[in-house]
Scaffold this active site. Structure first.
Site, PDB file in Angstrom:
ATOM      1  CG  HIS A  82      -2.084   0.929   1.105  1.00 16.81           C
ATOM      2  ND1 HIS A  82      -1.962   2.303   1.101  1.00 16.81           N
ATOM      3  CD2 HIS A  82      -3.412   0.674   0.947  1.00 16.81           C
ATOM      4  CE1 HIS A  82      -3.148   2.851   0.967  1.00 16.81           C
ATOM      5  NE2 HIS A  82      -4.041   1.894   0.863  1.00 16.81           N
ATOM      6  N   GLY A 163       3.171  22.521  10.805  1.00 11.57           N
ATOM      7  CA  GLY A 163       4.396  21.799  11.109  1.00 11.57           C
ATOM      8  C   GLY A 163       5.594  22.287  10.323  1.00 11.57           C
ATOM      9  CG  HIS A 168       9.319  13.045  11.987  1.00 15.05           C
ATOM     10  ND1 HIS A 168       9.986  11.848  12.217  1.00 15.05           N
ATOM     11  CD2 HIS A 168       9.134  13.599  13.223  1.00 15.05           C
ATOM     12  CE1 HIS A 168      10.171  11.687  13.511  1.00 15.05           C
ATOM     13  NE2 HIS A 168       9.678  12.744  14.140  1.00 15.05           N
ATOM     14  CB  ALA A 171       6.973  10.075  11.894  1.00 17.52           C
TER      15      ALA A 171
END
Length: 303
Positions: A82, A163, A168, A171
């Site tokens: 995916h 942000g 990141h 993440a």
């Protein structure tokens, strides 16, 4: 509770059950939130969780789940069928009872802002929360996935809504938004030829001239020895499940391939089953009023 919303966060972990259980646990510990369903898929290497509850409680649970996912999932070591761009990949909010789409949009923005500022994960608002048309479609945001986002985020067109302006390192990034019900519906084909699944996915998805509210890809389920047409149905009323299923069956027959199964990831409205029942059983005047559980729920809400 007079107000209820649903959230269906997707996490990029489908092989380590202990990690998924830790993420779910923080939601279960949140007052006025229920975990209705969760599932893992090893081939997709992805988990989908359905939570329902008071809007502010759901917002708090989602933030805590996101924080735990950022702590436990490292996309540098993640592979799966995916597409993905974040440890917590996508977070939708859906109005259910006593709430509006506008309220869910506001919640998505407040949660997105918090994830961006407190977890240092870039956030992109999508669907009804999108700040520009190019961000409405999740697939457009996710294009390039985690690995490609390190260059993509440098473009002025892809400055995050919240942000840092840098991915990141472990993440990635996350999409947060408000939307209507979405049904994740997958159909398995009795072949190992991924090209057949990809061709059939192309025939039903909107971007290739198929059904207006269908997103579809071909997936190789190596563990099961079959391939899959994996779909997101964004409006089951205008692109009904049974009609899409029949099209996939018809297309598969062209290749001499059988449909060997299907699956629903997460949950879906009762209306979908009523539509499907009406189509296949030809029941006259069948509706939710004929479902005993619906009558019981109506009586309970009156008491």
């Amino acid at each position: 509770m007079k107000k209820l919303i649903e959230s269906v966060p997707n996490f990029s972990e489908g092989r380590r059950k202990e990690v998924v259980e830790e993420i779910i646990k923080v939601s279960e510990e949140t007052e006025n939130v229920w975990v209705f369903d969760w599932s893992m898929d090893e081939d997709h290497n992805r988990s989908v969780v359905t939570i329902v509850g008071d809007p502010q409680a759901v917002a708090e649970a989602i933030f805590k789940m996101s924080k735990k996912a950022v702590e436990l999932i490292d996309l540098r070591h993640h592979t799966g069928e995916h597409p993905r761009m974040g440890a917590v990949d996508v977070i939708p909010f859906v109005p259910i009872k006593g709430t509006t789409m506008e309220e869910c949009i506001d919640i998505s923005k407040s949660v997105g802002k918090r994830i961006g500022e407190e977890l240092n994960v870039p956030v992109y608002l999508y669907e009804r929360s999108a700040t520009k048309p190019s961000r409405e479609n999740l697939a457009d945001i996710r294009k390039g996935e985690f690995e490609g986002f390190f260059d993509k985020i440098k473009s002025p067109d892809w400055i995050p809504d919240f942000g840092p302006k840098a991915v990141h390192p472990t993440a990635g990034v996350v999409a947060v938004g408000a939307r209507e019900y979405l049904i994740a519906f997958n159909v398995n084909l009795g072949t190992k030829d991924i090209k057949i699944a990809e061709n059939i996915a192309k025939s039903v998805r909107n971007s290739s001239g198929g059904y207006r509210f269908i997103k579809a890809i071909g997936v190789d389920l190596k563990e099961k020895g079959v391939v899959q047409v994996s779909m997101n149905m964004t409006n089951y009323k205008k692109s009904p499940l049974y009609r899409v299923f029949e099209t996939i069956k018809s297309e598969a027959e062209r290749y001499g391939v059988p449909v060997v199964g299907s699956e629903i990831i997460g949950m879906m409205p009762m209306d979908v089953m009523i539509q499907t029942c009406n189509f296949y059983l030809r029941i006259d005047n069948f509706s939710g009023d004929k479902v005993i559980e619906n009558k019981l729920l109506d009586k309970l809400s009156e008491s």
